[in-house]
Design a protein around this motif. Sequence first.
Motif, mmCIF file in Angstrom:
data_model
loop_
_atom_site.group_PDB
_atom_site.id
_atom_site.type_symbol
_atom_site.label_atom_id
_atom_site.label_comp_id
_atom_site.label_asym_id
_atom_site.label_seq_id
_atom_site.Cartn_x
_atom_site.Cartn_y
_atom_site.Cartn_z
ATOM 1 N N ALA A 114 23.023 2.617 -12.502
ATOM 2 C CA ALA A 114 23.529 3.908 -12.973
ATOM 3 C C ALA A 114 24.664 3.701 -13.970
ATOM 4 O O ALA A 114 24.719 4.361 -15.010
ATOM 5 N N SER A 115 25.558 2.775 -13.678
ATOM 6 C CA SER A 115 26.673 2.495 -14.590
ATOM 7 C C SER A 115 26.175 1.912 -15.905
ATOM 8 O O SER A 115 26.631 2.313 -16.986
ATOM 9 N N ALA A 116 25.234 0.984 -15.827
ATOM 10 C CA ALA A 116 24.696 0.358 -17.036
ATOM 11 C C ALA A 116 23.956 1.367 -17.908
ATOM 12 O O ALA A 116 23.906 1.223 -19.133
ATOM 13 N N ALA A 117 23.389 2.398 -17.291
ATOM 14 C CA ALA A 117 22.623 3.414 -18.026
ATOM 15 C C ALA A 117 23.519 4.417 -18.755
ATOM 16 O O ALA A 117 23.044 5.128 -19.648
ATOM 17 N N MET A 118 24.782 4.497 -18.393
ATOM 18 C CA MET A 118 25.657 5.541 -18.928
ATOM 19 C C MET A 118 25.683 5.631 -20.452
ATOM 20 O O MET A 118 25.604 6.737 -20.989
ATOM 21 N N PRO A 119 25.789 4.526 -21.192
ATOM 22 C CA PRO A 119 25.802 4.671 -22.659
ATOM 23 C C PRO A 119 24.536 5.352 -23.190
ATOM 24 O O PRO A 119 24.627 6.218 -24.070
ATOM 25 N N LYS A 120 23.392 4.999 -22.659
ATOM 26 C CA LYS A 120 22.140 5.608 -23.111
ATOM 27 C C LYS A 120 22.089 7.078 -22.687
ATOM 28 O O LYS A 120 21.668 7.938 -23.458
ATOM 29 N N ILE A 121 22.526 7.373 -21.484
ATOM 30 C CA ILE A 121 22.545 8.756 -21.005
ATOM 31 C C ILE A 121 23.480 9.595 -21.870
ATOM 32 O O ILE A 121 23.151 10.720 -22.250
ATOM 33 N N GLN A 122 24.645 9.056 -22.215
ATOM 34 C CA GLN A 122 25.592 9.775 -23.079
ATOM 35 C C GLN A 122 24.963 10.060 -24.444
ATOM 36 O O GLN A 122 25.144 11.143 -25.009
ATOM 37 N N GLU A 123 24.212 9.097 -24.958
ATOM 38 C CA GLU A 123 23.528 9.284 -26.241
ATOM 39 C C GLU A 123 22.513 10.434 -26.142
ATOM 40 O O GLU A 123 22.447 11.293 -27.025
ATOM 41 N N ILE A 124 21.757 10.453 -25.068
ATOM 42 C CA ILE A 124 20.760 11.509 -24.870
ATOM 43 C C ILE A 124 21.451 12.863 -24.677
ATOM 44 O O ILE A 124 21.036 13.871 -25.254
ATOM 45 N N LEU A 125 22.530 12.895 -23.890
ATOM 46 C CA LEU A 125 23.273 14.139 -23.690
ATOM 47 C C LEU A 125 23.826 14.665 -25.019
ATOM 48 O O LEU A 125 23.899 15.872 -25.230
ATOM 49 N N GLY A 126 24.189 13.759 -25.911
ATOM 50 C CA GLY A 126 24.686 14.164 -27.225
ATOM 51 C C GLY A 126 23.658 14.970 -28.005
ATOM 52 O O GLY A 126 24.019 15.862 -28.775
ATOM 53 N N LYS A 127 22.391 14.682 -27.791
ATOM 54 C CA LYS A 127 21.324 15.428 -28.467
ATOM 55 C C LYS A 127 21.235 16.865 -27.958
ATOM 56 O O LYS A 127 20.731 17.744 -28.635
ATOM 57 N N LEU A 128 21.721 17.086 -26.728
ATOM 58 C CA LEU A 128 21.702 18.429 -26.142
ATOM 59 C C LEU A 128 22.918 19.266 -26.543
ATOM 60 O O LEU A 128 22.946 20.473 -26.305
ATOM 61 N N ILE B 119 14.244 19.269 -26.318
ATOM 62 C CA ILE B 119 15.090 18.106 -26.588
ATOM 63 C C ILE B 119 14.945 17.104 -25.441
ATOM 64 O O ILE B 119 14.813 15.891 -25.665
ATOM 65 N N SER B 120 14.948 17.609 -24.218
ATOM 66 C CA SER B 120 14.778 16.733 -23.053
ATOM 67 C C SER B 120 13.413 16.055 -23.083
ATOM 68 O O SER B 120 13.297 14.849 -22.824
ATOM 69 N N ASP B 121 12.371 16.810 -23.398
ATOM 70 C CA ASP B 121 11.020 16.237 -23.493
ATOM 71 C C ASP B 121 10.952 15.150 -24.557
ATOM 72 O O ASP B 121 10.308 14.119 -24.362
ATOM 73 N N ALA B 122 11.613 15.369 -25.685
ATOM 74 C CA ALA B 122 11.599 14.392 -26.778
ATOM 75 C C ALA B 122 12.272 13.083 -26.376
ATOM 76 O O ALA B 122 11.965 12.028 -26.932
ATOM 77 N N ALA B 123 13.167 13.128 -25.391
ATOM 78 C CA ALA B 123 13.877 11.924 -24.932
ATOM 79 C C ALA B 123 13.174 11.262 -23.747
ATOM 80 O O ALA B 123 13.643 10.237 -23.250
ATOM 81 N N ARG B 124 12.046 11.812 -23.326
ATOM 82 C CA ARG B 124 11.337 11.309 -22.144
ATOM 83 C C ARG B 124 11.039 9.803 -22.237
ATOM 84 O O ARG B 124 11.292 9.055 -21.297
ATOM 85 N N ASP B 125 10.496 9.348 -23.359
ATOM 86 C CA ASP B 125 10.153 7.928 -23.499
ATOM 87 C C ASP B 125 11.398 7.045 -23.440
ATOM 88 O O ASP B 125 11.364 5.960 -22.859
ATOM 89 N N GLU B 126 12.502 7.501 -24.046
ATOM 90 C CA GLU B 126 13.763 6.750 -23.979
ATOM 91 C C GLU B 126 14.227 6.624 -22.526
ATOM 92 O O GLU B 126 14.678 5.560 -22.106
ATOM 93 N N MET B 127 14.122 7.717 -21.789
ATOM 94 C CA MET B 127 14.580 7.708 -20.398
ATOM 95 C C MET B 127 13.719 6.792 -19.529
ATOM 96 O O MET B 127 14.224 6.134 -18.620
ATOM 97 N N LYS B 128 12.420 6.737 -19.825
ATOM 98 C CA LYS B 128 11.519 5.879 -19.049
ATOM 99 C C LYS B 128 11.880 4.404 -19.196
ATOM 100 O O LYS B 128 11.540 3.599 -18.332
ATOM 101 N N LEU B 129 12.573 4.042 -20.265
ATOM 102 C CA LEU B 129 12.953 2.656 -20.508
ATOM 103 C C LEU B 129 14.271 2.257 -19.844
ATOM 104 O O LEU B 129 14.651 1.082 -19.882
#
Length: 93
Positions: free
Chosen positions: A60-74, A21-31
Amino acid sequence: MYIRITSFSYDPDREDEFIAISDAARDEMKLIEGLQSIRSARIADGKSVTVASYDTEESASAAMPKIQEILGKLAPVMTAPPEVQEGPVIWEL
């Protein structure tokens, strides 16, 4: 530099799925703007710590919504909500 440390508890029998799941989100995280690196370490069976470095606290604060979305996949493999600690770097080697 600003660091966010996230501790995870997950089903140890599903660690491969956790990594996939983490690997699948790699491209999203790179952005994610300002994200410099992410590293995860297994600290015990079914427990890991992820350290993410950002250029600034604002990034870091601006990234939180995207990080929360990725964490939801886990969520399907987690056994408890993640615990987050963060702060500015005050020393490094």
